[in-house]
Design an enzyme around this catalytic site. Sequence first.
Site, PDB file in Angstrom:
ATOM      1  N   HIS A   1      97.659   5.850  42.393  1.00  0.00           N
ATOM      2  CA  HIS A   1      96.813   4.928  41.561  1.00  0.00           C
ATOM      3  C   HIS A   1      95.917   5.446  40.913  1.00  0.00           C
ATOM      4  CE1 HIS A   1      97.736   1.050  44.001  1.00  0.00           C
ATOM      5  NE2 HIS A   1      97.947   1.900  44.981  1.00  0.00           N
TER       6      HIS A   1
ATOM      7  N   LYS B   1      84.996  -6.730  37.033  1.00  0.00           N
ATOM      8  CA  LYS B   1      85.703  -5.329  37.623  1.00  0.00           C
ATOM      9  C   LYS B   1      84.723  -4.579  38.111  1.00  0.00           C
ATOM     10  CE  LYS B   1      87.748  -4.955  33.348  1.00  0.00           C
ATOM     11  NZ  LYS B   1      89.104  -4.726  33.862  1.00  0.00           N
ATOM     12  N   ARG B   2      84.981  -3.354  38.813  1.00  0.00           N
ATOM     13  CA  ARG B   2      84.056  -2.521  39.294  1.00  0.00           C
ATOM     14  C   ARG B   2      83.206  -1.876  37.866  1.00  0.00           C
ATOM     15  NH1 ARG B   2      83.767  -1.197  44.879  1.00  0.00           N
ATOM     16  NH2 ARG B   2      82.183   0.346  44.355  1.00  0.00           N
TER      17      ARG B   2
ATOM     18  N   LYS C   1      85.688   2.309  32.381  1.00  0.00           N
ATOM     19  CA  LYS C   1      86.001   0.779  32.226  1.00  0.00           C
ATOM     20  C   LYS C   1      85.019   0.411  31.144  1.00  0.00           C
ATOM     21  CE  LYS C   1      87.359  -0.466  36.771  1.00  0.00           C
ATOM     22  NZ  LYS C   1      88.459  -1.151  36.909  1.00  0.00           N
TER      23      LYS C   1
ATOM     24  N   THR D   1      94.467  -5.378  37.220  1.00  0.00           N
ATOM     25  CA  THR D   1      95.253  -6.621  37.652  1.00  0.00           C
ATOM     26  C   THR D   1      94.438  -7.602  37.211  1.00  0.00           C
ATOM     27  OG1 THR D   1      94.127  -6.242  39.818  1.00  0.00           O
ATOM     28  CG2 THR D   1      96.549  -5.727  39.512  1.00  0.00           C
TER      29      THR D   1
ATOM     30  N   LYS E   1      95.259 -11.641  35.983  1.00  0.00           N
ATOM     31  CA  LYS E   1      94.767 -12.983  36.492  1.00  0.00           C
ATOM     32  C   LYS E   1      94.025 -13.777  35.410  1.00  0.00           C
ATOM     33  CE  LYS E   1      93.106 -10.251  40.344  1.00  0.00           C
ATOM     34  NZ  LYS E   1      91.997  -9.563  40.924  1.00  0.00           N
TER      35      LYS E   1
HETATM   36  C1  PLP Z   1      91.441  -8.392  40.572  1.00  0.00           C
HETATM   37  C2  PLP Z   1      90.216  -7.840  41.212  1.00  0.00           C
HETATM   38  C3  PLP Z   1      89.648  -6.635  40.919  1.00  0.00           C
HETATM   39  C4  PLP Z   1      90.425  -5.630  39.916  1.00  0.00           C
HETATM   40  O1  PLP Z   1      90.083  -5.721  38.678  1.00  0.00           O
HETATM   41  P1  PLP Z   1      90.422  -4.717  37.660  1.00  0.00           P
HETATM   42  O2  PLP Z   1      89.836  -5.163  36.367  1.00  0.00           O
HETATM   43  O3  PLP Z   1      92.061  -4.524  37.575  1.00  0.00           O
HETATM   44  O4  PLP Z   1      89.818  -3.458  37.910  1.00  0.00           O
HETATM   45  C5  PLP Z   1      88.640  -5.935  41.545  1.00  0.00           C
HETATM   46  N1  PLP Z   1      87.868  -6.725  42.300  1.00  0.00           N
HETATM   47  C6  PLP Z   1      88.226  -8.024  42.426  1.00  0.00           C
HETATM   48  C7  PLP Z   1      87.375  -8.836  43.468  1.00  0.00           C
HETATM   49  C8  PLP Z   1      89.527  -8.687  42.197  1.00  0.00           C
HETATM   50  O5  PLP Z   1      89.909  -9.653  42.532  1.00  0.00           O
END
Ligand code: PLP
Length: 802
Positions: free
Chosen positions: A348, A534-535, A540, A644, A648
């Site tokens: 990952h 995101k985190r 990022k 991901t 979404k």
């Molecule tokens: C999808 C998701 C992530 C992943 O987000 P990235 O932008 O791909 O890092 C992190 N936290 C939650 C709650 C999510 O639903």
Amino acid sequence: MEISKEQFKKEYNRALTSLYATEVHDLTPLEQYITLGSVVKEYTAQNWMQTKREYQQNQAKQVYYFSIEFLPGKLLKSNLLNLGILDTVREGLADLGVDFTHLEEVESDQGLGNGGLGRLAACFMDSMATCDVPGNGNGIRYRHGLFRQKFVNGYQVELPDNWLRHENVWETRRENKAETVRFYGQVHLEENEEGQIVPTYRNTQDVLAVPYDTAMTGYENDTVNNLRLWSAEIPASAEVDYSSEGMRKSIHNISDMLYPDDSSYDGRMLRLKQEYFFVSAGVQSILRYYRKLGVPMEHLAENISIHINDTHPTMCIPELMRLLLDEEGLTWEAAWAITMKTCSYTNHTIMAEALEKWPEHMVAELVPRIYQIICEINRRHIESMTLLYGAQFTWRTSIIQDGIIHMAHLAIIGSHSINGVAKLHTEILKEKALHDFYLAFPARFNNKTNGITHRRWLLLSNEGLSDLISDYIGTEWKKKPNELYLLKAFKEDSVLLDKLEQVKLDNKMRLAEYVKETMGIEIDPHAVFDVQIKRLHAYKRQLLNVLHILSLYLKLKEGPTPEQEMVPRVFIFGAKAAPSYSYAKEIIKLINAVADLINNDTSINNKIKVVFVENYGVTLAEKIIPAADISEQISLVTKEASGTSNMKLMLNGAITLATLDGANVEIRDKVGDENMLLFGMQEAELYHFYDSHSYHSHDIYNHNPRLKRCLDALVDGTIPNIEAEGQEIFDSLLKYNDEYFVLKDYDSYVAAQSRIDSLYTDRKKWNQMSLLNIAHAGEFSSDYTIMHYADEIWNVHHNKNL
Ligand SMILES: *Cc1c(COP(=O)(O)O)cnc(C)c1O
């Protein structure tokens, strides 16, 4: 399943009588929720038992997905949707005077994961059940999930996530399936009467692993798989005295809390304990099941697949070896062949600070038998590789180097498949990060681009869009998400495009209401909602986003700009920082300070608002994503393995503003450059900077007055209350040469951002772009990802055609 509304009402009433001996209007929403949960659990139970029977009868090959995190979020609505009874139940409850949305609200969010990795595991569980893949999740039942985040004075404060405070209606405790996991002590190899070498253990600390099972329901297919999470408990033992406080606490701690950091490796003993705990319990329970099948151990790999999600469960490999050698009495060669064929591994990350490395002495102390086996795996690896490739090459692939155990090396050497999570990421693994391993084992490497379940991320969370889509292309897409591409035929249909705009507006109004209620900030639903969720991590680049916001603000303040030029913007952030990650926390403080400054400055006429929601998690994501116009995917190229949230957001019609990183590349390949907003360096340019050491952020600062003005605002008092943080961030960019190339990509980011105004004003054009993004997002359904894993890695049955 089929059930009439009346029948449901009867069963609901019966359940509440038996649980609470009262009338429905006497119950709190929590009690109403628990009642509904128990009814749904009963519905699921029939299918659960039936699925288990079918797997047994067909002797179906089983997949065990080992992951130290599972982040499913709430399960009530998802279970109802998958059972096909969501509307029936909602209407039945309404008849009884119960508002379903209140029940949804009281469910706690199962947050046993940090971010993308745990959420992927949850999407995979949903997709495995839906695709009839005999799939089992295996993880830890943390008493506390990821911390609850609050902002105090703009600073992140972490509070415990006490998600089990109320009864968890979805889990089933199975004490009769408990396993014993051994830690510490000494191990000696001795010959037994049959002449076999067997280990004897002394002074071990034994922990009882008790499984809690949760049903994972497939979408309208009656399949129910199992998510098994292990809880650490004190064994009932006559021989050992477990009464000491220290001993009890050390056992209790194993499944007490999730490590709140997904971006760096934490070398503490408790983490290693957690890893061996769920690995050993899981692998032991697999073999217990397998022995009952009565099939020879030699055929294990034809019946069982063990998947290692990132390196945390890597000890599956030596643990399986241990059981095959010590308990089944197999030879090393036989055990090794079986183990390799059974195990597969997903990588990952390539970020050095996140790669797991354990000091040899810790592993030797905590799990001495596992340590012996790792040493022997490595000895044989080195022996066979040296003959072929020479000593130096071999050393670079060694599991143990200078007293350090490299978990990724062990995972690769002991698996028949190693996959990356997006095309670009897999290429980087093969060509750079794991190049030596790729040369040695080319056939093991493959790509499986991540995916998301379109059920949670569209059907449940965006019912308005979901219904609109079905009005135009029918409902087949719900089972075959790539049929969303049928929407492309309606690209010129202005009625659809207007409706699409209306659905988005409705969602934005709902989010605006939530923001007003919870934060007291008024936002205009007609503004562009620009979302980065995101985190919080330097790579990022939330910092790039906030610097741009600052520059917009300063431009508005400087004026005079023609008012009509700028479409009002709402910038929405959601992000937790690891408690120990001080730089990330400083960026949180900065964003909150900028938000305060801008939101309270009436002179800019509400042109910009900044909303940083507290406690971002799955449930908040479900509220925010349907309302997004812009999806910020702005990581430094090569750093985001897949992402991901990009998928979404696209699925919900947001336009992606992105670097060509991770799966953004594949989004671009599907929707085309013209339906995205791309910017920033690409891979080759970045590697050139790395190789030539020719990046100097100071030069950019000195030659870019607009950016300079922005950066100076961090330290000259323009933004109140960030003296220390402003300086630290400023220094990271200039004194420490901007590790993530924020300044390098700044101009190109601003240029991409400035295209939004004119694009958004052309409503038809914008809605078309949005439609095309939705039309191509079905291809990122995790159903397809899982079918690729099933066909190409696990070699297991699934029930769908690609
Ligand atoms: C999808 C998701 C992530 C992943 O987000 P990235 O932008 O791909 O890092 C992190 N936290 C939650 C709650 C999510 O639903």
